[in-house]
Design a protein around this motif. Sequence first.
Motif, PDB file in Angstrom:
ATOM      1  N   ARG A  80       0.830  -1.201   0.000  1.00 23.76           N
ATOM      2  CA  ARG A  80       0.000   0.000   0.000  1.00 23.76           C
ATOM      3  C   ARG A  80       0.867   1.254   0.000  1.00 23.76           C
ATOM      4  O   ARG A  80       0.593   2.217  -0.724  1.00 23.76           O
ATOM      5  CB  ARG A  80      -0.913  -0.013   1.224  1.00 23.76           C
ATOM      6  CG  ARG A  80      -1.822   1.206   1.344  1.00 23.76           C
ATOM      7  CD  ARG A  80      -2.714   1.090   2.554  1.00 23.76           C
ATOM      8  NE  ARG A  80      -3.589   2.243   2.694  1.00 23.76           N
ATOM      9  CZ  ARG A  80      -4.454   2.409   3.687  1.00 23.76           C
ATOM     10  NH1 ARG A  80      -4.577   1.471   4.631  1.00 23.76           N
ATOM     11  NH2 ARG A  80      -5.213   3.486   3.739  1.00 23.76           N
ATOM     12  N   PHE A  81       1.939   1.244   0.825  1.00 26.68           N
ATOM     13  CA  PHE A  81       2.811   2.413   0.872  1.00 26.68           C
ATOM     14  C   PHE A  81       3.563   2.578  -0.443  1.00 26.68           C
ATOM     15  O   PHE A  81       3.737   3.705  -0.926  1.00 26.68           O
ATOM     16  CB  PHE A  81       3.786   2.286   2.038  1.00 26.68           C
ATOM     17  CG  PHE A  81       4.646   3.498   2.246  1.00 26.68           C
ATOM     18  CD1 PHE A  81       4.087   4.739   2.518  1.00 26.68           C
ATOM     19  CD2 PHE A  81       6.027   3.414   2.164  1.00 26.68           C
ATOM     20  CE1 PHE A  81       4.868   5.865   2.709  1.00 26.68           C
ATOM     21  CE2 PHE A  81       6.820   4.527   2.356  1.00 26.68           C
ATOM     22  CZ  PHE A  81       6.249   5.752   2.621  1.00 26.68           C
ATOM     23  N   ARG A  82       4.012   1.484  -1.036  1.00 22.93           N
ATOM     24  CA  ARG A  82       4.701   1.582  -2.327  1.00 22.93           C
ATOM     25  C   ARG A  82       3.801   2.219  -3.380  1.00 22.93           C
ATOM     26  O   ARG A  82       4.251   3.044  -4.171  1.00 22.93           O
ATOM     27  CB  ARG A  82       5.148   0.195  -2.810  1.00 22.93           C
ATOM     28  CG  ARG A  82       6.256  -0.427  -1.986  1.00 22.93           C
ATOM     29  CD  ARG A  82       6.985  -1.522  -2.755  1.00 22.93           C
ATOM     30  NE  ARG A  82       6.110  -2.467  -3.406  1.00 22.93           N
ATOM     31  CZ  ARG A  82       5.641  -3.574  -2.856  1.00 22.93           C
ATOM     32  NH1 ARG A  82       5.957  -3.866  -1.602  1.00 22.93           N
ATOM     33  NH2 ARG A  82       4.872  -4.400  -3.522  1.00 22.93           N
ATOM     34  N   ARG A  83       2.531   1.846  -3.388  1.00 21.21           N
ATOM     35  CA  ARG A  83       1.602   2.436  -4.357  1.00 21.21           C
ATOM     36  C   ARG A  83       1.477   3.940  -4.150  1.00 21.21           C
ATOM     37  O   ARG A  83       1.386   4.714  -5.115  1.00 21.21           O
ATOM     38  CB  ARG A  83       0.224   1.766  -4.260  1.00 21.21           C
ATOM     39  CG  ARG A  83       0.170   0.361  -4.837  1.00 21.21           C
ATOM     40  CD  ARG A  83      -1.261  -0.103  -5.041  1.00 21.21           C
ATOM     41  NE  ARG A  83      -2.009  -0.166  -3.783  1.00 21.21           N
ATOM     42  CZ  ARG A  83      -2.047  -1.226  -2.986  1.00 21.21           C
ATOM     43  NH1 ARG A  83      -1.367  -2.324  -3.306  1.00 21.21           N
ATOM     44  NH2 ARG A  83      -2.762  -1.214  -1.876  1.00 21.21           N
ATOM     45  N   SER A  84       1.485   4.363  -2.880  1.00 21.98           N
ATOM     46  CA  SER A  84       1.354   5.797  -2.598  1.00 21.98           C
ATOM     47  C   SER A  84       2.571   6.592  -3.060  1.00 21.98           C
ATOM     48  O   SER A  84       2.495   7.811  -3.248  1.00 21.98           O
ATOM     49  CB  SER A  84       1.128   6.025  -1.102  1.00 21.98           C
ATOM     50  OG  SER A  84       2.316   5.833  -0.361  1.00 21.98           O
ATOM     51  N   LEU A  85       3.694   5.912  -3.254  1.00 22.45           N
ATOM     52  CA  LEU A  85       4.926   6.588  -3.655  1.00 22.45           C
ATOM     53  C   LEU A  85       5.117   6.662  -5.172  1.00 22.45           C
ATOM     54  O   LEU A  85       6.047   7.320  -5.642  1.00 22.45           O
ATOM     55  CB  LEU A  85       6.145   5.873  -3.038  1.00 22.45           C
ATOM     56  CG  LEU A  85       6.277   5.920  -1.512  1.00 22.45           C
ATOM     57  CD1 LEU A  85       7.501   5.118  -1.078  1.00 22.45           C
ATOM     58  CD2 LEU A  85       6.373   7.351  -0.997  1.00 22.45           C
ATOM     59  N   ARG A  86       4.274   6.009  -5.919  1.00 25.80           N
ATOM     60  CA  ARG A  86       4.493   5.939  -7.366  1.00 25.80           C
ATOM     61  C   ARG A  86       4.544   7.310  -8.013  1.00 25.80           C
ATOM     62  O   ARG A  86       5.294   7.534  -8.956  1.00 25.80           O
ATOM     63  CB  ARG A  86       3.406   5.088  -8.019  1.00 25.80           C
ATOM     64  CG  ARG A  86       3.566   3.593  -7.754  1.00 25.80           C
ATOM     65  CD  ARG A  86       2.419   2.794  -8.315  1.00 25.80           C
ATOM     66  NE  ARG A  86       2.553   1.378  -7.987  1.00 25.80           N
ATOM     67  CZ  ARG A  86       1.587   0.481  -8.155  1.00 25.80           C
ATOM     68  NH1 ARG A  86       0.404   0.875  -8.654  1.00 25.80           N
ATOM     69  NH2 ARG A  86       1.787  -0.784  -7.837  1.00 25.80           N
ATOM     70  N   HIS A 238      15.161   8.994  -5.663  1.00 23.89           N
ATOM     71  CA  HIS A 238      13.758   9.392  -5.752  1.00 23.89           C
ATOM     72  C   HIS A 238      12.901   8.340  -5.059  1.00 23.89           C
ATOM     73  O   HIS A 238      13.094   7.137  -5.263  1.00 23.89           O
ATOM     74  CB  HIS A 238      13.335   9.557  -7.211  1.00 23.89           C
ATOM     75  CG  HIS A 238      14.045  10.672  -7.912  1.00 23.89           C
ATOM     76  ND1 HIS A 238      13.595  11.974  -7.889  1.00 23.89           N
ATOM     77  CD2 HIS A 238      15.194  10.682  -8.624  1.00 23.89           C
ATOM     78  CE1 HIS A 238      14.424  12.740  -8.573  1.00 23.89           C
ATOM     79  NE2 HIS A 238      15.409  11.984  -9.026  1.00 23.89           N
ATOM     80  N   ALA A 239      11.960   8.797  -4.258  1.00 24.61           N
ATOM     81  CA  ALA A 239      11.107   7.879  -3.509  1.00 24.61           C
ATOM     82  C   ALA A 239      10.371   6.920  -4.431  1.00 24.61           C
ATOM     83  O   ALA A 239      10.221   5.732  -4.115  1.00 24.61           O
ATOM     84  CB  ALA A 239      10.114   8.673  -2.661  1.00 24.61           C
ATOM     85  N   ALA A 240       9.902   7.393  -5.577  1.00 27.48           N
ATOM     86  CA  ALA A 240       9.184   6.525  -6.505  1.00 27.48           C
ATOM     87  C   ALA A 240      10.078   5.394  -7.002  1.00 27.48           C
ATOM     88  O   ALA A 240       9.630   4.251  -7.146  1.00 27.48           O
ATOM     89  CB  ALA A 240       8.659   7.347  -7.682  1.00 27.48           C
ATOM     90  N   ALA A 245      11.999  -0.346  -6.800  1.00 28.07           N
ATOM     91  CA  ALA A 245      13.068  -1.285  -6.514  1.00 28.07           C
ATOM     92  C   ALA A 245      12.660  -2.291  -5.426  1.00 28.07           C
ATOM     93  O   ALA A 245      12.963  -3.481  -5.521  1.00 28.07           O
ATOM     94  CB  ALA A 245      14.328  -0.548  -6.091  1.00 28.07           C
ATOM     95  N   ASP A 246      11.935  -1.791  -4.426  1.00 28.91           N
ATOM     96  CA  ASP A 246      11.465  -2.676  -3.354  1.00 28.91           C
ATOM     97  C   ASP A 246      10.475  -3.684  -3.901  1.00 28.91           C
ATOM     98  O   ASP A 246      10.535  -4.881  -3.574  1.00 28.91           O
ATOM     99  CB  ASP A 246      10.814  -1.837  -2.252  1.00 28.91           C
ATOM    100  CG  ASP A 246      10.395  -2.685  -1.061  1.00 28.91           C
ATOM    101  OD1 ASP A 246      11.270  -3.113  -0.300  1.00 28.91           O
ATOM    102  OD2 ASP A 246       9.176  -2.946  -0.908  1.00 28.91           O
ATOM    103  N   GLY A 247       9.573  -3.231  -4.757  1.00 34.39           N
ATOM    104  CA  GLY A 247       8.611  -4.158  -5.360  1.00 34.39           C
ATOM    105  C   GLY A 247       9.280  -5.194  -6.236  1.00 34.39           C
ATOM    106  O   GLY A 247       8.932  -6.372  -6.214  1.00 34.39           O
TER     107      GLY A 247
END
Length: 252
Positions: A80-86, A238-240, A245-247
């Motif tokens: 969920r957090f990764r999606r918010s960073l896109r 960049h956060a995105a 990369a985490d995904g």
Amino acid sequence: MPIRLPALPADPTAAFPPPETALREPDGLLAMGGDLSPARLLNAYAQGVFPWYAEGQPLLWWSPDPRMVFRTGRVRLSSRFRRSLRRCEWTVTADTCFQDVITACADAPRAGQPGTWITSEMQAAYTQLHRLGHAHSIEVRTGARLVGGLYGIAIGRMFFGESMVSLASGGSKVAIAALAHRLEGWGFPLIDAQVENPHLLSLGAESWPRERFLQAVHELCAQPGMTGCWSNAFGQLHAADLAAADGNRRDG
């Protein structure tokens, strides 16, 4: 009964008491006294010991068991957090405003804590370590505004995290993910996270027996390190991209 603790000698390079002699309650309380000189602090961290005390208390030194540790390749962000960073425009840098980061960490309210353990004396000591190239800050920004960050100490190939802060929701998560990403690439396998809390566990921190942790510290602190300013080596993340990369790592 009053607690009786060993008092540290005047020599800042002297060995600390054996960690196995630390109290079980409060967990890890090992010694008292000494000072916050650069030599004493670097000596402490290399032995798996850190200072932690409140205003008005004597200087207290700790080596808890177990110890919280991040493996740099296993810091995780929730889907969920990764999606918010896109579409997030946050950027991450290192060592560009150490004083701002440590001040933000000191000023951040914490549940159940009326004050801060990052006293003015502590801030001065770690700022001196930063000037000497041993303490480092990670800054998360949107434009020029700081939205999160952390600071800690690097010795050899070991990073000892001290404190992190969110000035906007998720700021500290991005800071630790960015730090872990860079450290993994530089050959730093571990980040000391000191003591357990739910936030650290949610990001992938692990609880290690003190003996295992101290063995790793001994080996990693003896390796060649990266003393000096990290700004150029760290660059800008960049956060995105961190989220992507985490995904990818999870899917790989």
